[in-house]
Scaffold this active site. Structure first.
Site, PDB file in Angstrom:
ATOM      1  N   ARG A 180      10.935  73.423  11.495  1.00 59.55           N
ATOM      2  CA  ARG A 180      11.521  74.964  11.353  1.00 59.55           C
ATOM      3  C   ARG A 180      12.461  74.568  12.245  1.00 59.55           C
ATOM      4  O   ARG A 180      11.834  74.880  14.555  1.00 59.55           O
ATOM      5  CB  ARG A 180      10.628  76.346  11.431  1.00 59.55           C
ATOM      6  CG  ARG A 180      11.852  77.453  11.544  1.00 59.55           C
ATOM      7  CD  ARG A 180      11.522  78.324  10.793  1.00 59.55           C
ATOM      8  NE  ARG A 180      11.546  78.345   9.513  1.00 59.55           N
ATOM      9  CZ  ARG A 180      11.898  79.318   8.698  1.00 59.55           C
ATOM     10  NH1 ARG A 180      11.460  80.672   9.125  1.00 59.55           N
ATOM     11  NH2 ARG A 180      12.022  79.557   7.350  1.00 59.55           N
ATOM     12  N   HIS A 218      18.363  75.112   4.454  1.00 61.52           N
ATOM     13  CA  HIS A 218      17.103  75.875   3.531  1.00 61.52           C
ATOM     14  C   HIS A 218      16.458  75.099   2.807  1.00 61.52           C
ATOM     15  O   HIS A 218      16.487  75.719   1.588  1.00 61.52           O
ATOM     16  CB  HIS A 218      17.090  77.273   3.924  1.00 61.52           C
ATOM     17  CG  HIS A 218      15.977  77.581   4.360  1.00 61.52           C
ATOM     18  ND1 HIS A 218      14.476  77.392   4.376  1.00 61.52           N
ATOM     19  CD2 HIS A 218      15.242  79.401   4.487  1.00 61.52           C
ATOM     20  CE1 HIS A 218      13.377  77.760   4.635  1.00 61.52           C
ATOM     21  NE2 HIS A 218      13.910  79.262   4.094  1.00 61.52           N
ATOM     22  N   GLN A 224      13.308  76.743   0.231  1.00 61.60           N
ATOM     23  CA  GLN A 224      13.522  77.985   0.024  1.00 61.60           C
ATOM     24  C   GLN A 224      14.491  77.903  -1.114  1.00 61.60           C
ATOM     25  O   GLN A 224      14.212  78.592  -2.407  1.00 61.60           O
ATOM     26  CB  GLN A 224      14.405  79.155   0.965  1.00 61.60           C
ATOM     27  CG  GLN A 224      14.781  79.965   0.633  1.00 61.60           C
ATOM     28  CD  GLN A 224      13.899  81.414   0.273  1.00 61.60           C
ATOM     29  OE1 GLN A 224      12.879  81.267   1.151  1.00 61.60           O
ATOM     30  NE2 GLN A 224      13.358  82.165  -0.914  1.00 61.60           N
ATOM     31  N   CYS A 258      15.810  86.270   0.210  1.00 66.71           N
ATOM     32  CA  CYS A 258      14.735  85.069   0.540  1.00 66.71           C
ATOM     33  C   CYS A 258      13.849  85.823   1.750  1.00 66.71           C
ATOM     34  O   CYS A 258      12.785  85.253   2.243  1.00 66.71           O
ATOM     35  CB  CYS A 258      15.413  84.191   1.345  1.00 66.71           C
ATOM     36  SG  CYS A 258      16.344  84.294   2.484  1.00 66.71           S
ATOM     37  N   ARG A 273       6.788  79.942  -3.672  1.00 73.63           N
ATOM     38  CA  ARG A 273       7.309  79.278  -2.208  1.00 73.63           C
ATOM     39  C   ARG A 273       6.017  77.900  -2.665  1.00 73.63           C
ATOM     40  O   ARG A 273       5.903  77.096  -2.327  1.00 73.63           O
ATOM     41  CB  ARG A 273       7.436  79.376  -0.558  1.00 73.63           C
ATOM     42  CG  ARG A 273       8.820  80.618  -1.142  1.00 73.63           C
ATOM     43  CD  ARG A 273       9.617  79.936  -0.637  1.00 73.63           C
ATOM     44  NE  ARG A 273       9.621  78.827   0.750  1.00 73.63           N
ATOM     45  CZ  ARG A 273      10.038  79.382   1.848  1.00 73.63           C
ATOM     46  NH1 ARG A 273      10.172  80.246   2.281  1.00 73.63           N
ATOM     47  NH2 ARG A 273       9.949  78.085   2.848  1.00 73.63           N
TER      48      ARG A 273
HETATM   49  N1   CP Z   1      12.741  82.780   3.233  1.00 73.45           N
HETATM   50  C1   CP Z   1      11.389  82.750   4.889  1.00 73.45           C
HETATM   51  O1   CP Z   1      11.899  80.994   5.014  1.00 73.45           O
HETATM   52  O2   CP Z   1      10.559  83.724   5.312  1.00 73.45           O
HETATM   53  P1   CP Z   1       9.968  83.205   6.775  1.00 73.45           P
HETATM   54  O3   CP Z   1      11.664  82.578   7.979  1.00 73.45           O
HETATM   55  O4   CP Z   1       9.794  84.249   6.881  1.00 73.45           O
HETATM   56  O5   CP Z   1       9.324  81.888   6.615  1.00 73.45           O
HETATM   57  N1  NVA Z   2      19.329  82.736   6.537  1.00 73.77           N
HETATM   58  C1  NVA Z   2      17.828  83.320   7.584  1.00 73.77           C
HETATM   59  C2  NVA Z   2      17.537  83.025   6.630  1.00 73.77           C
HETATM   60  C3  NVA Z   2      15.850  83.226   7.130  1.00 73.77           C
HETATM   61  C4  NVA Z   2      14.094  82.954   6.189  1.00 73.77           C
HETATM   62  C5  NVA Z   2      18.326  82.653   8.784  1.00 73.77           C
HETATM   63  O1  NVA Z   2      18.651  81.433   8.950  1.00 73.77           O
HETATM   64  O2  NVA Z   2      17.187  83.568   9.667  1.00 73.77           O
END
Ligand code: CP
Ligand code: NVA
Length: 309
Positions: A108, A135, A138, A267, A293
């Site tokens: 990430r 993402h 997700q 999400c 997930r």
């Molecule tokens: N939806 C999602 O990716 O959650 P996190 O940021 O907690 O991993």
């Molecule tokens: N759009 C959000 C998604 C979090 C899971 C972000 O990037 O923070």
């Protein structure tokens, strides 16, 4: 060896194959406890290293469980624990060591370029666990959740996104091409999706309707998706941006404009973009969405490791 970096770079055939496998595996472990391993243990002895440059709850836990249930294990790193984080080692050398010690790397990152650079140097599969522009894990899991709830192909459904034009939406647009579903977007005028992703979709004759009025976007929706207005590390004037989205809140009135059995998905984590009455309503399936997930990422891992049935 296959990477899982962007939905738009993966064939529809492979994406669908991942979902079929996830459904089979989910059904097969109905009576198993959370840490019990699938009978065939296809990733026995394999190690996935995960690194998070941004906070995470769901992605971290779901990948931990996913590889565990396939018979492998994971180690989670934060960049400040590596020499790479303070500039003491190159990305190339870091990638070589990761490739020597592990079987897969989930990242990430705050930088799409970093994901690209890791891809160039890694000798093991790379999974994008969220980047500024996408993402993918997700959204593929969300497609699975929609089909599970609606019990039909997503190509027969109307999806509506109400909110910011962010990484999750970019992946949803890519998915709308790969899975051929109708996508409406409701967002303020100055928050339209980036031209490059819309132009990419257009290349595949994909028509995406964008409305600057949440009510119009919600009309006739089978599913309404939303996400935080302020994403992780979003360097904006938060107060100003939130006020620009004040007419794009998901409330009961808006849900009533959609189909009667419209599902609400998010999400997570959430912000003020959805009212609690909707978030905790029967129409909201956010907890199932989060749990799925695990199931879909197991099949993503198998795809990456060349072990998809
Ligand atoms: N939806 C999602 O990716 O959650 P996190 O940021 O907690 O991993
Ligand atoms: N759009 C959000 C998604 C979090 C899971 C972000 O990037 O923070």
């Amino acid at each position: 060896m296959k990477h899982f970096i962007n939905i738009k770079d993966i064939s529809s055939k492979d994406l669908k194959k991942i979902l079929v496998d996830a459904k089979k595996r989910k059904n097969q472990r109905k009576n198993l406890n959370i840490l019990e391993i699938d009978k065939d243990a296809p990733l026995k002895g394999k190690l996935l290293i995960q690194m998070f440059e941004k906070s995470s709850l769901r992605t971290r836990l779901s990948f931990y469980l996913a590889i565990k249930q396939l018979g492998g294990g994971t180690l989670t790193l934060r960049p400040n624990e590596l020499h790479l984080g303070d500039g003491g080692e190159t990305l190339q050398d870091t990638a070589k060591i990761l490739s020597t010690y592990a079987d897969g790397f989930m990242l990430r990152s705050d930088s799409d370029k970093k994901i690209d650079n890791f891809k160039d140097f890694l000798e093991i599969p790379l999974i994008n666990g969220l980047s500024p522009s996408s993402h993918p894990t997700q959204v593929l899991s969300d497609i699975f959740t929609v089909e599970e709830i609606k019990k039909k192909s997503i190509s027969k459904l109307n999806l509506t996104w109400i909110g910011d034009s962010n990484n999750v939406l970019n992946s949803l647009i890519a998915a709308s091409v790969k899975f051929n579903f109708k996508l409406n977007i409701g967002c303020p005028k100055n928050y339209h999706p980036q031209k490059n992703i819309l132009n990419w979709a257009k290349k595949y004759n994909k028509k995406i309707d964008i409305f600057n009025d949440a009510k119009k976007a919600a009309a006739n929706a089978d599913v309404i998706f939303s996400d935080k207005v302020i994403s992780l590390n979003d360097k904006v004037n938060k107060k100003k941006k939130l006020s620009q989205f004040k007419n794009f809140k998901i409330n009961e009135k808006l849900m009533k404009l959609a189909k009667k059995d419209c599902t609400f998905l998010h999400c997570l984590p959430r912000g003020p973009e959805v009212e609690e009455k909707v978030f905790f309503s029967k129409q909201s399936k956010v907890w199932l969405q989060a749990l799925n997930r695990v199931h879909v990422q197991k099949s993503i891992l198998l795809y990456c490791f060349g072990k998809l049935r």
